[in-house]
Design an enzyme around this catalytic site. Sequence first.
Site, short mmCIF file in Angstrom:
data_model
loop_
_atom_site.label_atom_id
_atom_site.label_comp_id
_atom_site.label_asym_id
_atom_site.label_seq_id
_atom_site.Cartn_x
_atom_site.Cartn_y
_atom_site.Cartn_z
N CYS A 12 3.92 -2.89 24.14
CA CYS A 12 3.48 -3.96 23.65
C CYS A 12 2.40 -3.52 22.59
O CYS A 12 2.15 -2.42 22.62
CB CYS A 12 2.95 -4.98 24.54
N CYS A 15 -0.20 -1.77 23.91
CA CYS A 15 -0.21 -0.33 24.18
C CYS A 15 -0.47 0.41 23.02
O CYS A 15 -1.19 1.61 23.15
CB CYS A 15 1.11 -0.27 24.76
N ASP A 430 6.23 5.07 -19.39
CA ASP A 430 6.31 6.24 -20.16
C ASP A 430 7.78 6.13 -20.82
O ASP A 430 8.58 5.33 -20.21
CB ASP A 430 6.24 7.62 -19.60
N ASP A 527 6.77 10.23 -15.38
CA ASP A 527 7.93 11.37 -14.89
C ASP A 527 7.06 12.69 -15.10
O ASP A 527 7.55 13.68 -14.56
CB ASP A 527 9.08 11.58 -15.50
N ASP A 531 1.38 11.98 -17.52
CA ASP A 531 1.38 10.55 -16.89
C ASP A 531 0.63 10.52 -15.79
O ASP A 531 0.21 9.54 -15.26
CB ASP A 531 2.80 10.15 -16.26
#
Length: 639
Positions: A12, A15, A430, A527, A531
């Site tokens: 639970c 726990c 970009d 990418d 960036d």
Amino acid sequence: MKQTIPVVGMACASCSANVERKLNSLEGIVSASVSLPGRSALIDYDPDRISLETMKAEINGIGYDLIIDKDTSVTELEKREYTLLKRKTVLSWLFSIAVMCVSMRWIDLGSRAIANQVSLLIALANMLYCGHHFYVSAWKQLRHGAANMDTLVALSTGISFLFSVFNTFWGDAVWASRGIAWHTYFDAAVMIITFVLTGRLLEERAKDGTASSIRQMMGMAPKTAHVVDGDRIEEVPISTIEVGDVLEVRPGEKVPVDGEIISAESFMTADAAYVDESMITGEPTPAEKRKGSKVLAGTIPSQGKFRMRARQIGEDTALAQIIRMVQEAQGSKAPVQRIVDKAALVFVPVVTGIALVTFLLWWIIGGSAFLPQAIISAVAVLVIACPCAMGLATPTALMVGIGKAAQKQILIKDASALESLRKMDVLVTDKTGTLTVPNQNIDFTKADNLPLETREQLKPNAREAMEELQRNGVEVYMMSGDKEEAARYWAEKAGIRHYYSHVLPQDKENLVRHLQTEGKRVAMVGDGINDTQALALADVSIAIGRGTDVAMDVAQVTLMGDDLSAIPEAVRLSRNTVRMIWENLFWAFIYNIVCIPLAAGLPYVFGISWQITPSWASALMAFSSVSVVLNSLRLRWMK
């Protein structure tokens, strides 16, 4: 050092909260986040200050276990536990039917005294075998000043059983002599255990579905490989492969590790093969592979065969890193979960207090004649107030949402990123490598005289993705280092109204910062190294998987393919997941707010002689937990 470690024995929210609190209290652990449905702990620790063995010993002390032995199959362990749970559940149902037949006099044993004594034996057998772990766990929790759902089960069944034992042997002498009707509640003790076990069995099956994405990705990795040794080719376990080994991969087989092609052939060409990489990148068209090309573990040659040299093995492969990233993301916690965890730590003590108050009110107001009613009302409160539904509300939705994203080649690093995606109202993108891809084999000495669509091409679905985002209220800004003419051309091709040309890396960062000062929540997609400044500053950072490792390390979200429609899809998934979390939390809290007073006997105040009995309380408790998990699983089928 950050590591995801399986945890067993949790049942639970209390726990998982107890395990997390214990781990975070240990010297040498920077932070620990425990996932109940994921059955794991994401631990950031200093191996020079604390060992895994020390952690395991500490967690064992409070009744749970960390699986630190890599030779131990967690899957097999979970299967054995599930089989044992199923066996106990079936047997407990048989005990329940038996005790009901006796207590309801469906089987006539001659006298009430004999029926009670037989019921006592049945209930005792059920508690000792089927419910044994409830009492062991409750005792371990008590020794360390903690409590969990097992504590509530142990208290409720223990009280019901002991009260019934007392009535069995001294009921007539104590109650009947005073004109008070008395009953035994062995059936309640048995049914509580039966319904709790049934609920946990259903939970395990449902939670198993939330982790299906991880199992599917793990299934991508093959178990064996063909190693080339001179003129011999030998099939060996994948664990024996070393960096530098030469491997042969045939059509339909899975690439065993990451590596580099040294020779390839197919019926189409003598020096190339074609590999299906859709499970990693999402690209449906097989990729051409020649000498020097990179191949990834889990991908499959669709045409031709090749020989490769192993470069990354074991946990260093791209597939292993993806699996690790998804596991860590599923184990992370959304901000709202922190509140739930704090509530879970005090939930059981508070419920115990409410049960005690319920008992005292019935006894004080009604007198000794209402003592049996006081006990049963207190037991019903203990049973029905289950923290499981509350604890499962957030993590199950997150596990399904992040897992579904991974299946769509969208890797989300943590729960905060998934939650932030839905709030973004600006996307800064970009151009080259993100919106467009450069053409190959171009003579760049003549580039200035070539049409713009011959230097590069718009990525698949780029325009559709940008238009969908803008339709949904997200402003899109394109940033390009190109001259004005080229930037305007590609912005128009992509359907983007706002664009900037002659942009440097610092300009991207400045735009993100400027938009944020206006109160905007900004997502940045890129990418390349140029960036990373803007990615690091953005509220949500998105990297293209075929970009640089630096960009991917900074980003919170990584798109593994070139299909930019994954961006609006990630936003939709974020919104659906967060909505599901709040739905789950709403029903979990409403359940307790409504059911606890009904179990305590509030209707009697209004002259209604009805309340939730302990047996029904256990059934409703089990239903609440299962319903939350099943509701989260709806995410898997949402478009």
